[in-house]
Design an enzyme around this catalytic site. Structure first.
Site, PDB file in Angstrom:
ATOM      1  CB  SER A 143      -0.342  -0.049   1.019  1.00  0.00           C
ATOM      2  OG  SER A 143      -1.948   1.400   1.660  1.00  0.00           O
ATOM      3  CE1 TYR A 156      -4.107  -1.913   4.779  1.00  0.00           C
ATOM      4  CE2 TYR A 156      -3.757   0.231   4.376  1.00  0.00           C
ATOM      5  CZ  TYR A 156      -3.609  -1.091   4.661  1.00  0.00           C
ATOM      6  OH  TYR A 156      -3.818  -1.358   2.635  1.00  0.00           O
ATOM      7  CE  LYS A 160      -1.058  -3.346   3.484  1.00  0.00           C
ATOM      8  NZ  LYS A 160      -1.133  -4.292   3.156  1.00  0.00           N
TER       9      LYS A 160
END
Length: 270
Positions: A143, A156, A160
C-alpha cells in the site's frame, strides 16, 4: 519478467486486486495459476473465469489462511505438484483495522499475521525452489501506506511499513541470486476495503481511486521492467520524495491532512 508460460500463485484472489491480477495473468499468457482465498467458492469461481478467458491456462482455486504458515506451504506444494514449479508468488491478501490505540493486542496480532507474516510464509514456502533454479519473483501487495502512512489506522500504517521492510530485505539478500521482488503500493482502490461491504463508506481516498483492473495492468508493466516499487498512483513517488527531503515538513502536512479528514469524515478514511 514476461508472464507468458509462467506459473503464478495469487492469495486473496477471490475479489478486488487479487481477482484482477488472476485475470490479467491469464490474459497475458500464464500457463498455471493457483487462486487462494479464505472464500474457497470465490477462489474457484475466479479460477474458472481465468480458464474461460484463456483456455490454455490451467487454474485451480482453494481455501488458504495466509496467517497459517502450514497452509501457505500446502498451497505452494499443491501449485508445484500441479504445475511443476512456482515462478511468481503474489502475496496479495491483506486486511485493514480502522483503529488507533484502542486496538487490542489480539487485533494487532491478527493484522500483523496477515499483512506481514503472510509475506514471510510465502517466501519460506517457495524460496528454496526458486534459489535452486536461480529464478523467481515475489509480488507483494502492500500500500502507499507502507511508504507514507494511513490516517486513523495505526495497525495498518505499521504493518504496511513492515511489509515494505521485509520486501526490501528479500531483494537485498537474494536479488543477486535471481530473486526479483516488487511491491504494489496504490492509494485508494475501488474494492470493499475502500467502500465497505455495503458500498456506503465515505473517505478521502475515494477521490482519485483507481480500479483493480488498473492496478493489475500497472503491475504487469512493473513486472516486465522488474521494478521494486509498482505505483498505480504515480504521485505517491513525489509524496515519498518530499517525505525523505524534509521529514518534519512532511509530518506537519500530514497533521493538516489528519485534521481535515477528522472534520470532513468524522474519523479516519471511512
Amino acid at each position: 519478467m514476461d508472464i507468458v508460460d509462467k506459473t503464478v500463485v495469487v492469495t486473496g484472489g477471490a475479489t478486488g486486486i487479487g481477482r484482477a491480477l488472476v485475470l490479467a495473468f491469464a490474459s497475458a499468457g500464464a500457463r498455471g495459476i493457483a487462486v487462494a482465498d479464505l472464500d474457497e467458492a470465490g477462489a474457484q469461481s475466479v479460477a474458472a473465469e481465468a480458464v474461460s478467458i484463456a483456455p490454455a491456462c490451467r487454474a485451480f482455486g482453494c481455501r488458504t489462511d495466509v496467517a497459517d504458515a502450514q497452509a501457505v506451504q500446502a498451497l505452494a506444494d499443491e501449485a508445484t505438484r500441479r504445475f511443476g514449479q512456482v515462478d511468481v508468488f503474489c502475496s496479495n491478501a491483506g486486511i485493514i483495522l480502522r483503529k488507533g490505540l484502542e486496538a487490542t493486542a489480539d487485533e494487532w496480532q491478527r493484522i500483523w499475521e496477515i499483512n506481514v507474516m503472510a509475506h514471510v510464509h510465502a517466501a519460506k514456502a517457495v524460496l528454496p525452489q526458486m534459489l535452486a533454479r536461480g529464478d523467481g519473483y515475489f509480488v507483494n501487495t502492500v500500500s502507499a501506506a507502507g511508504l507514507l502512512s494511513q490516517i486513523g489506522s495505526a495497525p495498518y500504517a505499521v504493518t504496511k511499513h513492515a511489509a515494505i521492510g521485509f520486501a526490501e530485505w528479500l531483494e537485498i539478500t537474494y536479488g543477486d541470486r535471481g530473486i526479483k521482488v516488487s511491491c504494489i503500493c496504490p492509494q485508494g482502490v475501488q474494492t470493499r476495503m475502500l467502500f465497505g461491504d455495503d458500498g456506503q463508506r465515505k473517505g478521502f481516498l475515494q477521490q482519485g481511486s483507481v480500479t483493480p483492473e488498473h492496478v493489475a495492468t500497472v503491475t504487469l508493466e512493473g513486472m516486465r521492467d522488474e521494478r521494486f516499487l509498482i505505483l498505480p498512483h504515480p504521485e505517491v513517488l513525489e509524496y515519498y520524495r518530499r517525505k525523505g527531503e524534509d521529514y518534519d515538513r512532511w509530518l506537519k502536512g500530514m497533521r493538516r491532512l489528519h485534521d481535515k479528514v477528522m472534520r470532513e469524515f468524522g474519523g479516519m478514511d471511512r
